[in-house]
Design an enzyme around this catalytic site. Structure first.
Site, PDB file in Angstrom:
ATOM      1  N   LYS A  33       0.838  -1.201   0.000  1.00 10.98           N
ATOM      2  CA  LYS A  33       0.000   0.000   0.000  1.00 10.98           C
ATOM      3  C   LYS A  33       0.875   1.255   0.000  1.00 10.98           C
ATOM      4  CE  LYS A  33      -3.957   0.222   2.142  1.00 10.98           C
ATOM      5  NZ  LYS A  33      -4.769  -0.095   3.289  1.00 10.98           N
ATOM      6  N   ARG A 103      -3.108   2.992   8.662  1.00  9.67           N
ATOM      7  CA  ARG A 103      -3.460   1.812   7.875  1.00  9.67           C
ATOM      8  C   ARG A 103      -2.315   0.810   7.815  1.00  9.67           C
ATOM      9  NH1 ARG A 103      -7.709   2.987   4.074  1.00  9.67           N
ATOM     10  NH2 ARG A 103      -8.464   5.079   4.464  1.00  9.67           N
ATOM     11  N   GLY A 112      -8.013  -7.028   4.587  1.00 10.66           N
ATOM     12  CA  GLY A 112      -8.779  -6.995   5.828  1.00 10.66           C
ATOM     13  C   GLY A 112      -8.221  -7.812   6.979  1.00 10.66           C
ATOM     14  N   MET A 114      -5.388  -7.371   8.665  1.00 11.03           N
ATOM     15  CA  MET A 114      -4.772  -6.594   9.742  1.00 11.03           C
ATOM     16  C   MET A 114      -5.592  -5.334   9.976  1.00 11.03           C
ATOM     17  SD  MET A 114      -0.844  -7.163   8.801  1.00 11.03           S
ATOM     18  CE  MET A 114      -1.154  -6.596   7.171  1.00 11.03           C
ATOM     19  N   ARG A 347      -3.664  -1.550  -6.144  1.00  8.43           N
ATOM     20  CA  ARG A 347      -2.865  -2.776  -6.017  1.00  8.43           C
ATOM     21  C   ARG A 347      -3.279  -3.712  -7.149  1.00  8.43           C
ATOM     22  NH1 ARG A 347      -5.959  -4.796  -0.551  1.00  8.43           N
ATOM     23  NH2 ARG A 347      -8.005  -4.851  -1.456  1.00  8.43           N
ATOM     24  N   HIS A 470     -15.889  -8.962   1.589  1.00  8.52           N
ATOM     25  CA  HIS A 470     -14.772  -9.762   2.078  1.00  8.52           C
ATOM     26  C   HIS A 470     -14.857 -11.209   1.588  1.00  8.52           C
ATOM     27  CE1 HIS A 470     -12.811 -12.354   5.098  1.00  8.52           C
ATOM     28  NE2 HIS A 470     -11.859 -11.432   4.982  1.00  8.52           N
ATOM     29  N   ARG A 593       0.157 -48.902 -17.845  1.00 10.34           N
ATOM     30  CA  ARG A 593       0.270 -50.034 -16.910  1.00 10.34           C
ATOM     31  C   ARG A 593      -0.528 -51.189 -17.517  1.00 10.34           C
ATOM     32  NH1 ARG A 593      -0.191 -45.537 -12.874  1.00 10.34           N
ATOM     33  NH2 ARG A 593       1.467 -45.787 -11.320  1.00 10.34           N
ATOM     34  N   ARG A 649       4.629 -50.427 -20.316  1.00  5.60           N
ATOM     35  CA  ARG A 649       5.370 -51.126 -19.275  1.00  5.60           C
ATOM     36  C   ARG A 649       4.925 -52.586 -19.205  1.00  5.60           C
ATOM     37  NH1 ARG A 649       4.732 -49.488 -13.067  1.00  5.60           N
ATOM     38  NH2 ARG A 649       2.742 -50.542 -13.318  1.00  5.60           N
ATOM     39  N   GLU A 783      13.283 -47.296 -10.085  1.00 12.40           N
ATOM     40  CA  GLU A 783      12.378 -47.193  -8.928  1.00 12.40           C
ATOM     41  C   GLU A 783      12.898 -47.982  -7.724  1.00 12.40           C
ATOM     42  OE1 GLU A 783       8.458 -48.617 -10.020  1.00 12.40           O
ATOM     43  OE2 GLU A 783       9.272 -50.177 -11.299  1.00 12.40           O
ATOM     44  N   SER A 802      12.856 -44.191 -16.786  1.00 11.39           N
ATOM     45  CA  SER A 802      11.681 -43.464 -16.311  1.00 11.39           C
ATOM     46  C   SER A 802      11.615 -43.647 -14.801  1.00 11.39           C
ATOM     47  CB  SER A 802      10.412 -44.014 -16.967  1.00 11.39           C
ATOM     48  OG  SER A 802       9.288 -43.361 -16.415  1.00 11.39           O
ATOM     49  N   THR A 805       8.685 -42.832  -9.235  1.00 11.27           N
ATOM     50  CA  THR A 805       8.947 -42.197  -7.931  1.00 11.27           C
ATOM     51  C   THR A 805       8.013 -42.691  -6.837  1.00 11.27           C
ATOM     52  OG1 THR A 805       7.764 -40.346  -8.890  1.00 11.27           O
ATOM     53  CG2 THR A 805      10.143 -40.106  -8.637  1.00 11.27           C
ATOM     54  N   ASN A 806       6.943 -43.393  -7.218  1.00  8.62           N
ATOM     55  CA  ASN A 806       6.099 -43.972  -6.153  1.00  8.62           C
ATOM     56  C   ASN A 806       6.908 -45.046  -5.424  1.00  8.62           C
ATOM     57  OD1 ASN A 806       4.081 -42.425  -7.297  1.00  8.62           O
ATOM     58  ND2 ASN A 806       3.271 -44.112  -8.516  1.00  8.62           N
ATOM     59  N   CYS A 870       7.366 -41.067 -14.194  1.00  8.53           N
ATOM     60  CA  CYS A 870       5.970 -41.487 -14.376  1.00  8.53           C
ATOM     61  C   CYS A 870       5.278 -41.778 -13.052  1.00  8.53           C
ATOM     62  CB  CYS A 870       5.880 -42.683 -15.313  1.00  8.53           C
ATOM     63  SG  CYS A 870       6.708 -44.138 -14.662  1.00  8.53           S
ATOM     64  N   TYR A 890      11.164 -35.288 -20.099  1.00  7.81           N
ATOM     65  CA  TYR A 890       9.713 -35.111 -19.996  1.00  7.81           C
ATOM     66  C   TYR A 890       9.244 -35.508 -18.597  1.00  7.81           C
ATOM     67  CZ  TYR A 890       9.365 -40.160 -20.196  1.00  7.81           C
ATOM     68  OH  TYR A 890       9.498 -41.479 -19.885  1.00  7.81           O
TER      69      TYR A 890
HETATM   70  C1  PEP Z   1       6.058 -45.897  -9.607  1.00  9.17           C
HETATM   71  O1  PEP Z   1       6.452 -46.740  -8.829  1.00  9.17           O
HETATM   72  O2  PEP Z   1       6.276 -44.694  -9.477  1.00  9.17           O
HETATM   73  C2  PEP Z   1       5.244 -46.281 -10.773  1.00  9.17           C
HETATM   74  C3  PEP Z   1       4.888 -45.393 -11.676  1.00  9.17           C
HETATM   75  O3  PEP Z   1       4.804 -47.558 -10.806  1.00  9.17           O
HETATM   76  P1  PEP Z   1       3.571 -48.103  -9.962  1.00  9.17           P
HETATM   77  O4  PEP Z   1       2.920 -46.950  -9.315  1.00  9.17           O
HETATM   78  O5  PEP Z   1       2.699 -48.788 -10.944  1.00  9.17           O
HETATM   79  O6  PEP Z   1       4.258 -49.019  -9.026  1.00  9.17           O
HETATM   80 MG    MG Z   2       6.380 -48.809  -9.432  1.00 14.18          MG
END
Ligand code: PEP
Ligand code: MG
Length: 916
Positions: A33, A103, A112, A114, A347, A470, A593, A649, A783, A802, A805-806, A870, A890
């Site tokens: 402000k 203010r 609003g 403060m 603002r 508000h 899958r 896969r 993985e 790939s 990451t799960n 993935c 990607y």
């Molecule tokens: C993973 O493990 O990240 C994966 C994509 O495979 P899934 O979830 O099918 O085990």
């Molecule tokens: Mg997996």
């Protein structure tokens, strides 16, 4: 050395810039402000004289046991002289009194949250003096009673209901419907009664010394940085706690000094739709809060042209000037005092997701901003909101026909919400967070204290207030669907119910609201995902996002690495998913899958026969039943993704997942035995025996993925045959099929060496048989931590990586991905043991380190190694930012998250652009 500067006068913005180094720094120092008031002053927009006490002073105050830092107050009094000079008035002088507002104003706007105190400088003497000057006793005592109430509540901490009770009582006595019906004498009486409230509640008199008023108000505003609602808001809006608020002491101008005066708020574009028209409200003869509080019925800003044509014309010019200057949609507050226009604030305006996209695209199309800026101005969350469920037109029509609509109001924040109603913020928050309920909060109107309830709710319905109230502003900012001003809704807090047109809805019952049409309905209405194709502005913006990512050289990376930004691919198992993914802008499939196809009704028996087979012949027979199904699924995928890579896969889960559970089978067998049913019993018993024999203590670490393929290669051999037959068939039909075969759960290079060559043989054999030749790749998921640790070696066989990451998160942390969230992970996050849920956003220090290492070592073996992700993290903006930084090609995520991921990929490309 010159002394530390805590205070900046309205014309000292250059000094602030010099000290803070940048505009962003000035905003940090003077608050949004203060910085904008000074900037408006600099560009010649009429702003009442003011000075700003910095956020640094606030932080010093809060750190030092609520004591002003040394010399701050002296500097403030010095600056006050500058304000007196410019306004040609004198603070505390009954003959020509200067009144000021105090203010708050942090770097980021926190509407609003403060505190603010108006009309500081009024006391018994200056009030009398002002009456002499203005000859308007009513106006002066109205201002005075407002000061006492506001000061009492904000500075002295008296519950504002104490003042409201007195006001209501006097209104009843005087038979006044509105505040404006009270006479000058009534207001004078009210002033005395308000003073008595202060005395009774605090044991001392309302301070008559203007400087004392200003000092206490400044302290209160500094302290309001840490009130609960402000803390809650910062948490929700991701605003750091250590910014502090500035205090602006601004000359008061009065919109309530007659019918040539007024006050209002406006946006330079429509904050709901983004349309390029001035959007706002004003009130004649009124003071600031009257408009935003939504208590009096406001007029549309355009109607001001009739009553105050000169001021209106100037106002339109100024708003355009401000938008041009800031190159952003502005949200302004103004006051007209006896025909003279003053700007009190500007603002960047808060807006809905839809408006954010439209405004960004319109401004870039008008060459007002660059496409990069347009992309940077839209957040991933906003794109996500636009893809959130809505009610279909037909569904709404039906609900209306069935008489379910019970109320309507202002369509303040779009989107569909279905939930149970609760009438206060605490209950709403509790029901949402502790009981996991979908909640719609219903209130007469909302105040900053209600923010925690609003954030926990799926939707908000209020019976009062307008489009800039508000509730509307906050809901729009956080993308919560909201209907305000549904005046037919009567809320009975005692009975915990609402009534509208004879319909009663009790607390806890379901309603549905449409923030786009402003309607409220009884019960639950079905919601539908919106179509991206119809959102042309968003489509345009995302195309720009893709263009930026596709620019060679945008990423500064080692030789042989991709110099473009990230592509966005999708996880899709079926042709219909693939088509949706493509429509949403995916440039490939990063994960199909295949086992999901096994679960379909007509296939499962063949799968089970294959698993339970007693001989190779039996197994091969069952597999040859499955092959045509898989082939046709893959053909559909290649066709949908014509020209784009499709990563398929090979089978991943443990086989017992395709069989009935041991518990169910045991129960069935026992029941049959007890009932003496002989028919089918031996088969059931045999099945139970097989299931038992497959039992594993840790199936997720057991016979699955590549291990299963080593032990039972026939399944993946069938799958590879199906993939290559499908690709060949499609190629022969002119479809540009690009198959990539992905082997899951590799932990050791020897596993790949064992299985991959024989699969490649099959691929070649099929191509030979079909007499087509095309490119393909064989690669692996990374993985398992060991795969990441030996990525250099693995890349000598795998042609792409790939990140799953799960599993990688599961195995790096040693947390079961299926159980952790319901057991300890929530506590971990609440207690701050983990900053975020690592199954949602990549743990960059741990899991991410393995990922980075895999990319580096993989590419040192195979320069052009294609790398993607993935796991679920592929759709998370922060993880995408990380994937960009480590040099992936990607990210792949579910089709619905593809648009968000495209924007996030462009954000990363812009943020780290090598060309900047
Ligand atoms: C993973 O493990 O990240 C994966 C994509 O495979 P899934 O979830 O099918 O085990
Ligand atoms: Mg997996």
């Amino acid at each position: 050395m010159s002394e530390k500067k805590w205070v900046y006068l309205f014309d000292e913005i250059e000094e602030a810039e010099k000290y803070a180094g940048s505009w962003d720094g000035v905003r940090g120092l003077m608050g949004g402000k203060g910085a904008n008031l000074a900037e408006m002053t600099r560009i010649g927009v009429p702003v009442p004289p003011f000075f700003t006490i910095t956020t640094e002073a606030c932080n010093a105050f809060l750190a030092n046991d609520n004591q002003f830092p040394e010399r701050m107050w002296e500097q403030s009094l010095e600056a006050l002289k500058g304000v007196e000079k410019a306004s040609e008035k004198k603070f505390g002088d009954p003959n020509n009194p200067l009144l000021v507002s105090c203010r708050s104003g942090a770097k980021m706007s926190m509407p609003g949250m403060m505190d603010t105190v108006l009309n500081i400088g009024l006391n018994d003497e200056t009030a009398e003096g002002m009456v002499n000057i203005t000859e308007n006793e009513r106006f002066v005592y109205d201002a005075y009673r407002r000061l006492i109430a506001m000061f009492g509540a904000v500075v002295l901490g008296i519950n504002d209901e104490k003042f409201e009770e007195v006001l209501d009582k006097i209104k009843k006595e005087k038979k006044a419907e509105a505040d404006t019906d009270l006479s000058a004498d009534d207001l004078k009486e009210l002033v005395e009664k308000f003073k008595a409230v202060v005395k009774k509640e605090k044991g001392f008199d309302f301070p008559q010394d203007p400087v004392e008023q200003m000092r206490l108000a400044t302290e209160a505003v500094f302290s309001s940085w840490n009130v609960k609602r402000a803390v809650d808001y910062r948490k929700a809006a991701n605003i750091p706690d250590d910014l502090g608020t500035a205090v602006n002491i601004v000359t008061m101008v009065f919109g309530n000094s007659g019918w040539q005066s007024g006050t209002g708020v406006a946006f330079t574009r429509n904050p709901s739709t983004g349309e390029k028209v001035l959007f706002g409200e004003y009130l004649l003869n009124a003071q600031g809060e009257d408009v935003v509080a939504g208590i009096r019925n406001t007029q549309k800003i355009q109607e001001m042209e009739e009553v105050l044509p000169k001021a209106y014309k100037q106002f339109v010019e100024i708003t355009q000037k401000l938008e041009n200057h800031y190159k952003e949609m502005q949200d302004v507050e103004f006051t007209i005092e006896n025909g003279r226009l003053w700007m009190l604030q500007t603002r960047n305006g808060k807006r809905t997701a839809k408006a954010a996209v439209k405004i960004a695209v319109d401004m870039a199309n008008d060459d007002f901003i660059t496409k990069q800026e347009a992309i940077s101005r839209v957040t991933a969350t906003q794109v996500d909101t636009l893809l959130h469920p809505q009610f279909l037109g037909d569904t709404l029509m039906k609900a209306r026909d069935e008489g379910k609509q019970f109320a309507s109001g202002v369509n303040a924040s779009p989107g569909a919400a279905v939930g149970r109603i609760y009438f206060d913020a605490d209950t709403a928050e509790r029901m949402a967070n502790e009981e996991n309920q979908d909640v719609i909060m219903v209130r007469p109107f909302t105040k900053p204290d209600d923010v925690h309830g609003m954030l926990a709710s799926k939707g908000i319905l209020t019976s009062e207030g307008g489009a800039t109230s508000h509730a509307a502003v906050v809901a729009r900012q956080f993308g919560v669907p909201c209907v305000v001003g549904a005046s037919m809704v009567k809320i009975d807090i005692e009975k915990r119910q609402l009534e509208a047109d004879g319909v009663v809805v009790k607390e806890g019952e379901w309603i549905s609201i449409d923030g786009g049409t402003g309607e409220a309905f009884l019960g639950k209405i079905e919601v539908t995902a919106p179509s991206l194709e119809e959102q042309t502005d968003l489509m345009t913006l995302l195309t720009w996002a893709d263009d930026i990512c596709a620019e060679p050289g945008i990423r500064d990376v080692p030789d042989g690495w991709p110099t473009t930004g990230l592509q966005v691919w999708a996880n899709a198992d079926y042709p219909a998913d693939a088509r949706r993914a493509r429509a949403y802008g995916a440039k490939g499939i990063g994960l199909c899958r295949t086992e999901h196809m096994f679960f379909e009704q007509e296939r499962l028996p063949s799968v089970q026969r294959m698993i339970l087979a007693n001989s190779d012949k039996e197994r091969e027979d069952a597999l040859s039943d499955l092959l045509p199904h898989q082939r046709s699924d893959f053909e559909g995928l290649f066709e949908a993704m014509d020209g784009y890579p499709v990563i398929i896969r090979l089978i991943d889960p443990p086989l017992h997942e395709f069989l009935p559970s041991e518990e169910v089978l045991l129960e069935e067998v026992i029941t049959m035995r007890v009932k003496g049913e002989k028919k089918g019993l031996p088969e059931k018993e045999a099945l139970l025996e097989s299931v038992r024999s497959m039992h594993e203590s840790n199936p997720m670490m057991g016979l699955r993925g590549i291990r299963l393929s080593v032990v039972m290669p026939q399944i993946v051999e069938m799958q590879v045959r199906a993939i290559f037959e499908a690709a060949a068939n499609m190629r022969l039909k002119g479809v540009d099929a690009k198959p990539e075969v992905m082997i899951p759960l590799t932990g050791h290079i020897n596993e790949l060496n064992h299985i991959q060559p024989r699969l490649i043989e099959i691929a070649k054999e099929v191509m030979e048989q079909k007499k087509v030749d095309f490119e393909y790749k064989f690669g692996t998921m990374i993985e398992i931590p060991r795969a990441a640790l030996t990525a250099g070696e693995i890349a000598s066989v795998a042609e792409f990586f790939s990140f799953g990451t799960n599993d990688l998160t599961q195995m790096t942390f040693g947390y079961s991905r299926d159980d952790a969230e319901r057991n300890f992970l929530v506590t971990y996050i609440e207690e701050g043991i983990l900053p975020r849920n690592p199954f949602q956003s990549v743990d960059q220090d741990g899991v991410g380190r393995l990922m980075k290492m895999s990319v580096d070592e993989g590419r040192s073996t195979r320069e052009n190694l294609e790398v993607g992700i993935c796991g679920e993290h592929g759709g998370d903006p922060d993880s995408i930012d990380f994937c960009h930084r480590i040099g992936q090609n990607y990210v792949s995520c579910s089709p619905f998250r593809v648009p968000v991921a495209r924007l996030a990929a462009a954000h990363a490309a812009i943020k780290y652009s090598a060309k900047r």
